[in-house]
Design a protein around this motif. Structure first.
Motif, PDB file in Angstrom:
ATOM      1  N   LEU A  33       0.812  -1.218   0.000  1.00 39.18           N
ATOM      2  CA  LEU A  33       0.000   0.000   0.000  1.00 39.18           C
ATOM      3  C   LEU A  33       0.846   1.268   0.000  1.00 39.18           C
ATOM      4  O   LEU A  33       0.452   2.285  -0.566  1.00 39.18           O
ATOM      5  CB  LEU A  33      -0.948  -0.007   1.198  1.00 39.18           C
ATOM      6  CG  LEU A  33      -2.029  -1.087   1.173  1.00 39.18           C
ATOM      7  CD1 LEU A  33      -2.968  -0.920   2.358  1.00 39.18           C
ATOM      8  CD2 LEU A  33      -2.805  -1.080  -0.135  1.00 39.18           C
ATOM      9  N   LEU A  66       0.402 -11.264   2.480  1.00 38.18           N
ATOM     10  CA  LEU A  66      -0.463 -10.349   1.734  1.00 38.18           C
ATOM     11  C   LEU A  66      -1.766 -10.042   2.460  1.00 38.18           C
ATOM     12  O   LEU A  66      -2.514  -9.158   2.051  1.00 38.18           O
ATOM     13  CB  LEU A  66      -0.761 -10.928   0.342  1.00 38.18           C
ATOM     14  CG  LEU A  66       0.461 -11.105  -0.566  1.00 38.18           C
ATOM     15  CD1 LEU A  66       0.055 -11.741  -1.889  1.00 38.18           C
ATOM     16  CD2 LEU A  66       1.169  -9.777  -0.807  1.00 38.18           C
ATOM     17  N   GLU A  67      -2.051 -10.790   3.511  1.00 39.92           N
ATOM     18  CA  GLU A  67      -3.250 -10.501   4.303  1.00 39.92           C
ATOM     19  C   GLU A  67      -3.009  -9.401   5.336  1.00 39.92           C
ATOM     20  O   GLU A  67      -3.941  -8.980   6.015  1.00 39.92           O
ATOM     21  CB  GLU A  67      -3.724 -11.765   5.024  1.00 39.92           C
ATOM     22  CG  GLU A  67      -4.376 -12.780   4.118  1.00 39.92           C
ATOM     23  CD  GLU A  67      -4.959 -13.951   4.892  1.00 39.92           C
ATOM     24  OE1 GLU A  67      -5.672 -13.715   5.882  1.00 39.92           O
ATOM     25  OE2 GLU A  67      -4.676 -15.102   4.522  1.00 39.92           O
ATOM     26  N   TRP A  71      -0.452  -4.678   2.846  1.00 36.13           N
ATOM     27  CA  TRP A  71      -0.785  -5.048   1.467  1.00 36.13           C
ATOM     28  C   TRP A  71      -2.249  -4.875   1.128  1.00 36.13           C
ATOM     29  O   TRP A  71      -2.608  -4.787  -0.050  1.00 36.13           O
ATOM     30  CB  TRP A  71      -0.365  -6.497   1.197  1.00 36.13           C
ATOM     31  CG  TRP A  71       1.110  -6.679   1.237  1.00 36.13           C
ATOM     32  CD1 TRP A  71       1.887  -6.956   2.331  1.00 36.13           C
ATOM     33  CD2 TRP A  71       2.022  -6.541   0.139  1.00 36.13           C
ATOM     34  NE1 TRP A  71       3.213  -7.016   1.973  1.00 36.13           N
ATOM     35  CE2 TRP A  71       3.320  -6.771   0.639  1.00 36.13           C
ATOM     36  CE3 TRP A  71       1.859  -6.267  -1.221  1.00 36.13           C
ATOM     37  CZ2 TRP A  71       4.449  -6.723  -0.181  1.00 36.13           C
ATOM     38  CZ3 TRP A  71       2.985  -6.221  -2.036  1.00 36.13           C
ATOM     39  CH2 TRP A  71       4.264  -6.444  -1.517  1.00 36.13           C
ATOM     40  N   ILE A  72      -3.140  -4.919   2.102  1.00 38.50           N
ATOM     41  CA  ILE A  72      -4.562  -4.753   1.800  1.00 38.50           C
ATOM     42  C   ILE A  72      -5.112  -3.561   2.554  1.00 38.50           C
ATOM     43  O   ILE A  72      -4.676  -3.254   3.661  1.00 38.50           O
ATOM     44  CB  ILE A  72      -5.386  -6.015   2.133  1.00 38.50           C
ATOM     45  CG1 ILE A  72      -5.248  -6.381   3.617  1.00 38.50           C
ATOM     46  CG2 ILE A  72      -4.996  -7.165   1.234  1.00 38.50           C
ATOM     47  CD1 ILE A  72      -6.187  -7.480   4.043  1.00 38.50           C
TER      48      ILE A  72
ATOM     49  N   GLY B  32      -4.456 -15.946  -5.967  1.00 40.15           N
ATOM     50  CA  GLY B  32      -4.794 -15.096  -4.829  1.00 40.15           C
ATOM     51  C   GLY B  32      -3.756 -14.055  -4.473  1.00 40.15           C
ATOM     52  O   GLY B  32      -3.939 -13.302  -3.517  1.00 40.15           O
ATOM     53  N   TYR B  60      -9.640 -16.050   3.035  1.00 42.64           N
ATOM     54  CA  TYR B  60      -8.894 -14.808   3.032  1.00 42.64           C
ATOM     55  C   TYR B  60      -9.839 -13.666   3.431  1.00 42.64           C
ATOM     56  O   TYR B  60     -11.054 -13.784   3.311  1.00 42.64           O
ATOM     57  CB  TYR B  60      -8.406 -14.615   1.601  1.00 42.64           C
ATOM     58  CG  TYR B  60      -7.388 -13.552   1.335  1.00 42.64           C
ATOM     59  CD1 TYR B  60      -6.135 -13.591   1.928  1.00 42.64           C
ATOM     60  CD2 TYR B  60      -7.678 -12.541   0.435  1.00 42.64           C
ATOM     61  CE1 TYR B  60      -5.201 -12.634   1.623  1.00 42.64           C
ATOM     62  CE2 TYR B  60      -6.745 -11.577   0.126  1.00 42.64           C
ATOM     63  CZ  TYR B  60      -5.504 -11.626   0.732  1.00 42.64           C
ATOM     64  OH  TYR B  60      -4.591 -10.670   0.424  1.00 42.64           O
ATOM     65  N   PHE B  61      -9.300 -12.575   3.871  1.00 38.80           N
ATOM     66  CA  PHE B  61     -10.116 -11.457   4.343  1.00 38.80           C
ATOM     67  C   PHE B  61     -11.207 -11.081   3.348  1.00 38.80           C
ATOM     68  O   PHE B  61     -12.383 -10.958   3.683  1.00 38.80           O
ATOM     69  CB  PHE B  61      -9.227 -10.244   4.619  1.00 38.80           C
ATOM     70  CG  PHE B  61     -10.007  -8.980   4.832  1.00 38.80           C
ATOM     71  CD1 PHE B  61     -10.738  -8.789   5.989  1.00 38.80           C
ATOM     72  CD2 PHE B  61     -10.036  -7.997   3.861  1.00 38.80           C
ATOM     73  CE1 PHE B  61     -11.473  -7.632   6.182  1.00 38.80           C
ATOM     74  CE2 PHE B  61     -10.761  -6.839   4.048  1.00 38.80           C
ATOM     75  CZ  PHE B  61     -11.482  -6.655   5.210  1.00 38.80           C
ATOM     76  N   THR B 175      -7.165  -3.930  -4.157  1.00 38.74           N
ATOM     77  CA  THR B 175      -5.954  -4.613  -3.716  1.00 38.74           C
ATOM     78  C   THR B 175      -6.217  -6.061  -3.345  1.00 38.74           C
ATOM     79  O   THR B 175      -5.369  -6.704  -2.719  1.00 38.74           O
ATOM     80  CB  THR B 175      -5.331  -3.888  -2.517  1.00 38.74           C
ATOM     81  OG1 THR B 175      -6.297  -3.823  -1.453  1.00 38.74           O
ATOM     82  CG2 THR B 175      -4.896  -2.495  -2.889  1.00 38.74           C
ATOM     83  N   ASP B 176      -7.366  -6.596  -3.689  1.00 33.15           N
ATOM     84  CA  ASP B 176      -7.721  -7.955  -3.294  1.00 33.15           C
ATOM     85  C   ASP B 176      -7.774  -8.872  -4.514  1.00 33.15           C
ATOM     86  O   ASP B 176      -8.177  -8.460  -5.597  1.00 33.15           O
ATOM     87  CB  ASP B 176      -9.076  -7.961  -2.589  1.00 33.15           C
ATOM     88  CG  ASP B 176      -9.072  -7.072  -1.366  1.00 33.15           C
ATOM     89  OD1 ASP B 176      -8.031  -7.009  -0.688  1.00 33.15           O
ATOM     90  OD2 ASP B 176     -10.097  -6.421  -1.109  1.00 33.15           O
TER      91      ASP B 176
END
Lengths: 79, 255
Positions: A33, A66-67, A71-72, B32, B60-61, B175-176
């Protein structure tokens, strides 16, 4: 042979040979980000020379990274 | 809009998957991390209905299945929110969401193939449980042929996402990214009926969608020999998809 993932600094993108990684081009890679980091992946047994010496992650390991909030966007999707 | 009847007749014997002589050999696997399938140029695509098949075990979120809309604020898509109860599947317009509040993660992230469809309703929309939006617009959500949209996050919100989309991506939204398999992605320029969705679901076996006149229909390797980096559009719009960042073809298909 399993896919491997390597995180690199944004200023190292210019050294990436996109013929040797799965990413399509410098225009399609995903950045953290804050824009400071990105990653590339490769399927070959031989590590591309420009990635030698860097930490290699498995698919599950890179997904865990990435979680994170680096990154998110934690504010999207809206609650 | 005419009610279309399915046309599953064909001359090719199925080698795997697909009903009634409809061959379906390939799906696309997305990892992913940064994989997606994208329309490479501005598609000007009317997304009144969207249908696809998916398979994942990832919780995943946030897992986007398909993103579309216009750049900037009008950005929407079909999305899973596994970590938030009541939002296992939703349509999200970037501000508010319409969700399948009755589904749990185990209903959709079980490693089995499922069908999801969304249908835009321009007036008189209510959820399947009767909740209205203030402007009467909204999206019906179907999982495996059954309507599941029960939650409107903010009834006073104007659900007016432009249906004419200037981009279309599968497996990516902001971003997912989606982790799993996706097959038979189709977009329709009209709002399909509930009966249409039941027909397209076809008890879990994808069929020929041509009689529904899709404006985009990505067979995910079928018609492209399961190789290369292009998904040739079998719909009327000529919006070929580009495999971006290394998605791979799989012979695991809904059947």
């Amino acid at each position: 042979m399993s896919r491997k993932y390597v995180i690199i600094n944004a200023d190292e993108v210019s050294s990436v040979d996109f013929n040797k990684v799965e990413e399509t081009s410098a225009d399609t890679i995903r950045y953290s980000l804050d824009g400071s980091q990105t990653f590339v992946k490769f399927d070959t047994d031989t590590t591309p020379s420009f990635l030698e010496g860097k930490t290699q992650y498995t698919h599950s390991e890179i997904l865990a990274i990435l979680e994170t909030d680096e990154w998110i966007d934690p504010n999207f999707p809206p609650e | 809009m005419p009610i279309c009847l399915p046309s599953f007749a064909g001359t090719t014997a199925p080698s795997s998957g697909g009903g009634g002589g409809f061959a379906n050999q390939y799906s696309v696997s997305l990892d992913g991390t940064n994989d997606s399938i994208d329309v490479s140029s501005n598609p000007s695509l009317d997304v009144y209905s969207c249908s696809l098949w998916f398979k994942t075990t990832e919780t995943y979120f946030s897992l986007p299945i398909a993103g579309f809309g216009k750049s900037g604020s009008q950005y929407g898509g079909i999305r899973f929110i596994p970590v938030v109860a009541g939002r296992a599947v939703e349509f999200n317009d970037g501000f508010q969401y319409i969700a399948a509040g009755g589904l749990s993660n185990s209903d959709v992230f079980d490693g089995a193939w499922h069908h999801v469809a969304i249908v835009y309703v321009d007036s008189g929309y209510t959820t399947s449980t009767g909740t209205a939006t203030n402007n009467g617009k909204g999206y019906k959500i179907f999982i495996d042929g059954t309507r599941v949209d029960t939650v409107v996050s903010l009834t006073s919100h104007a659900y007016s996402l432009a249906t004419t989309s200037s981009f279309f991506s599968v497996g990516k939204e902001r971003t997912d990214f989606f982790d799993g398999l996706i097959d038979e992605v189709a977009v329709f320029g009209s709002s399909l009926t509930d009966a249409n969705i039941t027909t397209i679901y076809n008890s879990g076996v994808p069929g020929d969608l041509s009689s529904f006149s899709p404006t985009l229909w990505w067979r995910m390797g079928d018609n492209d020999g399961g190789s290369g980096t292009t998904i040739t559009d079998q719909g009327s719009g000529g919006n070929d998809g580009t495999l971006t960042n290394g998605p791979t073809f799989s012979t695991d298909v809904p059947s």
